[in-house]
Scaffold this motif. Structure first.
Motif, PDB file in Angstrom:
ATOM      1  N   LYS A  13      -4.398  -8.879   0.802  1.00 54.07           N
ATOM      2  CA  LYS A  13      -4.360  -8.958  -0.660  1.00 54.07           C
ATOM      3  C   LYS A  13      -5.749  -8.796  -1.256  1.00 54.07           C
ATOM      4  CE  LYS A  13      -0.149 -11.667  -0.940  1.00 54.07           C
ATOM      5  NZ  LYS A  13       0.477 -12.922  -1.318  1.00 54.07           N
ATOM      6  N   GLN A  14      -6.739  -9.336  -0.563  1.00 51.87           N
ATOM      7  CA  GLN A  14      -8.109  -9.215  -1.035  1.00 51.87           C
ATOM      8  C   GLN A  14      -8.551  -7.750  -1.034  1.00 51.87           C
ATOM      9  OE1 GLN A  14     -10.930 -11.095   1.531  1.00 51.87           O
ATOM     10  NE2 GLN A  14     -12.617 -10.898   0.108  1.00 51.87           N
ATOM     11  N   ARG A  15      -8.241  -7.018   0.038  1.00 53.09           N
ATOM     12  CA  ARG A  15      -8.601  -5.595   0.096  1.00 53.09           C
ATOM     13  C   ARG A  15      -7.936  -4.800  -1.019  1.00 53.09           C
ATOM     14  NH1 ARG A  15      -6.790  -5.299   5.509  1.00 53.09           N
ATOM     15  NH2 ARG A  15      -8.159  -6.662   6.639  1.00 53.09           N
ATOM     16  N   LYS A  16      -6.684  -5.097  -1.290  1.00 52.05           N
ATOM     17  CA  LYS A  16      -5.953  -4.401  -2.344  1.00 52.05           C
ATOM     18  C   LYS A  16      -6.595  -4.677  -3.704  1.00 52.05           C
ATOM     19  CE  LYS A  16      -1.496  -3.888  -4.546  1.00 52.05           C
ATOM     20  NZ  LYS A  16      -0.282  -4.559  -4.882  1.00 52.05           N
ATOM     21  N   TYR A  17      -6.924  -5.941  -3.932  1.00 46.40           N
ATOM     22  CA  TYR A  17      -7.544  -6.300  -5.204  1.00 46.40           C
ATOM     23  C   TYR A  17      -8.894  -5.625  -5.367  1.00 46.40           C
ATOM     24  CZ  TYR A  17      -9.812  -9.085  -8.804  1.00 46.40           C
ATOM     25  OH  TYR A  17     -10.485  -9.470  -9.916  1.00 46.40           O
ATOM     26  N   LEU A  18      -9.703  -5.655  -4.298  1.00 47.73           N
ATOM     27  CA  LEU A  18     -11.029  -5.028  -4.371  1.00 47.73           C
ATOM     28  C   LEU A  18     -10.928  -3.522  -4.585  1.00 47.73           C
ATOM     29  CD1 LEU A  18     -12.975  -6.974  -1.615  1.00 47.73           C
ATOM     30  CD2 LEU A  18     -13.229  -7.166  -4.079  1.00 47.73           C
ATOM     31  N   SER A  19      -9.965  -2.889  -3.975  1.00 46.78           N
ATOM     32  CA  SER A  19      -9.803  -1.445  -4.188  1.00 46.78           C
ATOM     33  C   SER A  19      -9.374  -1.169  -5.628  1.00 46.78           C
ATOM     34  CB  SER A  19      -8.805  -0.851  -3.197  1.00 46.78           C
ATOM     35  OG  SER A  19      -7.515  -1.359  -3.444  1.00 46.78           O
ATOM     36  N   ASP A  20      -8.539  -2.038  -6.204  1.00 49.97           N
ATOM     37  CA  ASP A  20      -8.155  -1.874  -7.614  1.00 49.97           C
ATOM     38  C   ASP A  20      -9.360  -2.045  -8.526  1.00 49.97           C
ATOM     39  OD1 ASP A  20      -5.553  -1.428  -6.888  1.00 49.97           O
ATOM     40  OD2 ASP A  20      -4.835  -3.446  -7.420  1.00 49.97           O
ATOM     41  N   VAL A  21     -10.191  -3.047  -8.237  1.00 50.39           N
ATOM     42  CA  VAL A  21     -11.387  -3.280  -9.061  1.00 50.39           C
ATOM     43  C   VAL A  21     -12.347  -2.103  -8.945  1.00 50.39           C
ATOM     44  CG1 VAL A  21     -13.439  -4.736  -9.262  1.00 50.39           C
ATOM     45  CG2 VAL A  21     -11.210  -5.794  -9.013  1.00 50.39           C
TER      46      VAL A  21
END
Length: 167
Positions: A14-22
């Protein structure tokens, strides 16, 4: 420990997904965010048309305020992202520590079992030694007395032979 690893892996995903969105939002990939939230900036410009070429002072102040708010929000998002990365690394380190402690506990448990087994073996060997020692004492006495009796018989026989020869 297995549940902790599963939670940690889910968190990292989930952290990777969020960081890629940011990062996508920072890099200016507006098309993705526009389609994500259902906003089409070109459509709104065409729909409302250009109201005028000049913006008055209040509109400029509102635009400046919004720009500052967006910049502060970007900074906060960057801080949150770095905090999430730090938290992820802390979880990784924690998982390593938990695994190490489990290994240490396993070694301690193994050593305790080995100590118990060695102690049982030692006790049985001491019992055997005591048994042998108890049976050996009477045997030594018997051998010692038999030897003494044999020697005394020899002396007695030798003494009587001298007497018989003398007659």
């Amino acid at each position: 420990a297995k549940k902790l690893q599963e939670l940690s892996a889910d968190f990292r995903q989930k952290q990777r997904k969020y960081l890629s969105d940011v990062q996508a939002q920072k890099s200016g990939a507006l098309e993705e965010t526009e389609s994500k939230f259902g906003i089409d900036l070109n459509e709104t410009n065409q729909e409302y048309g250009v109201m005028g070429t000049q913006l008055d002072q209040t509109q400029l102040a509102v635009v400046d305020d919004l720009t500052q708010a967006v910049q502060s929000r970007d900074k906060e998002i960057a801080q949150i992202a770095s905090s999430i990365q730090e938290l992820g690394s802390i979880f990784k380190e924690l998982a390593v520590l938990v695994i190490d402690q489990g290994t240490i506990l396993d070694r301690i448990d193994y050593n305790m079992e080995a100590v118990v087994e060695h102690t049982k073996e030692g006790i049985s060997q001491l019992e055997k030694a005591e048994k042998h020692q108890k049976t050996a004492r009477p045997m030594k006495c018997i051998i010692c007395l038999s030897t003494t009796i044999f020697i005394l018989l020899l002396i007695l026989i030798l003494k009587h032979r001298r007497r018989w020869r003398g007659y």
